[in-house]
Design an enzyme around this catalytic site. Structure first.
Site: not given
Ligand code: RIB
Ligand code: CA
Length: 311
Positions: A243
């Site tokens: 992510h």
């Molecule tokens: O949905 C994924 C996101 O949410 C990423 O940034 C993870 O670190 C959480 O913050």
């Protein structure tokens, strides 16, 4: 050519930590001017501590300020994501206690002061957590938009659906009102939503290639990615998506991504769609909503950047 000056607003968080390590490694292409932290994956005290840990792991403890931002969301009740990040926020990975203190400046004040000073040479803001700090800074000082060339966000979901509810992605769900304010601010944005990060699952073999690089930072990145894979397997039965690192790779290698211009609506009314993002795809949109990524290229770029530790 002037290096891109970036601020990373984050909620470390296993993947935030890998994003920070990647950004610090790419020092020929970008300068991390500062880090602001928000409550999100874990409580604000822990995201601050974790940002300090990674800053020192990257050897940048004395140069890069870490400023604690908002302790919680604007309006909604706080939510966290310990299931995916562990109780410390860095999984089961153990690091030395951070020695260099956080800045005394509040993260929101840091954003206002720094972005006001950046007029004429605007900066890039990377947000990999709930958008609370930026929303507060925009409310306090709308003129900071002049100090921003773009905002790159990990958050939201359209065709993929949510990861914390059937509709909502965690960063937006954790503070939908903040996200709505940010999507309305008019600064050009690039969004790495689940629509693209779910194409970037990290295999254990790829984690092994990072570990084999051998530097302290590479081994730590492998430990963080491995912890993320284990927790994601427990929760979702798959490997963990890259992510937050995808935001840094998008800055380094925009050619690895494709997207569509849009304006983005956030559902802020309580109910089953609370925190849902709805892109309105249109040529004159100020948001580039990424839809495709070259997964092998993204991993190779991240591997190549992390390989620079210990060079
Ligand atoms: O949905 C994924 C996101 O949410 C990423 O940034 C993870 O670190 C959480 O913050
Ligand atoms: Ca995050």
């Amino acid at each position: 050519m002037r290096k891109r000056q970036i601020i990373i607003d984050c909620d470390p968080g296993l993947d935030d930590a890998v994003a920070l390590l990647t950004a610090f490694a790419a020092s020929d292409m970008m300068d991390v001017a500062g880090i602001t932290t928000a409550a999100g994956n874990v409580r604000a005290e822990l995201t601050l501590r974790n940002a300090r840990i990674i800053r020192e792991l990257a050897g940048r403890g004395r140069e890069v300020p870490v400023c604690a931002g908002a302790p919680g969301p604007l309006l909604r009740d706080p939510v966290t994501a310990e299931d995916f990040h562990g109780t410390t926020g860095l999984g089961n990975v153990v690091f030395p206690k951070p020695r260099v203190r956080a800045s005394r400046a509040h993260g929101v004040n840091y954003l206002v002061r720094t972005l006001r000073a950046a007029r004429g040479q605007p900066m890039t803001l990377v947000v990999t957590g709930p958008m609370t700090n930026l929303a507060l800074a925009l409310a306090m000082a709308p003129d900071i938009v002049s100090g921003l060339d773009e905002i790159v966000v990990m958050g939201g979901a359209d065709v993929e659906g949510g990861n914390i509810t059937p509709y909502a992605e965690f960063n937006v769900f954790a503070d939908p009102h903040a996200a709505a304010a940010v999507f309305r601010c008019g600064v050009p944005m690039r969004v790495l939503s689940l629509d693209v990060t779910h194409q970037l699952l990290t295999s254990d073999e790829q984690v092994g290639r990072i570990r084999a690089l051998g530097s302290t930072q590479a081994v730590a990145a492998a430990d963080l990615l491995a912890a993320s894979n284990r927790l994601e397997e427990n929760e979702k039965g798959r490997h963990a998506p890259l992510h937050d690192p995808s935001t840094i790779i998008a800055l380094l290698r925009p050619d690895l991504f494709e997207g569509r211009k849009a304006e983005v609506k956030v559902i802020t009314e309580e109910g089953e769609e609370f925190g849902r993002t709805i892109p309105d795809y249109r040529e004159d949109g100020h948001v580039l909503w990424y839809t495709q990524a070259d997964a092998d290229g993204v991993f190779s770029e991240m591997l190549g950047q992390i390989a620079r530790y210990g060079e």
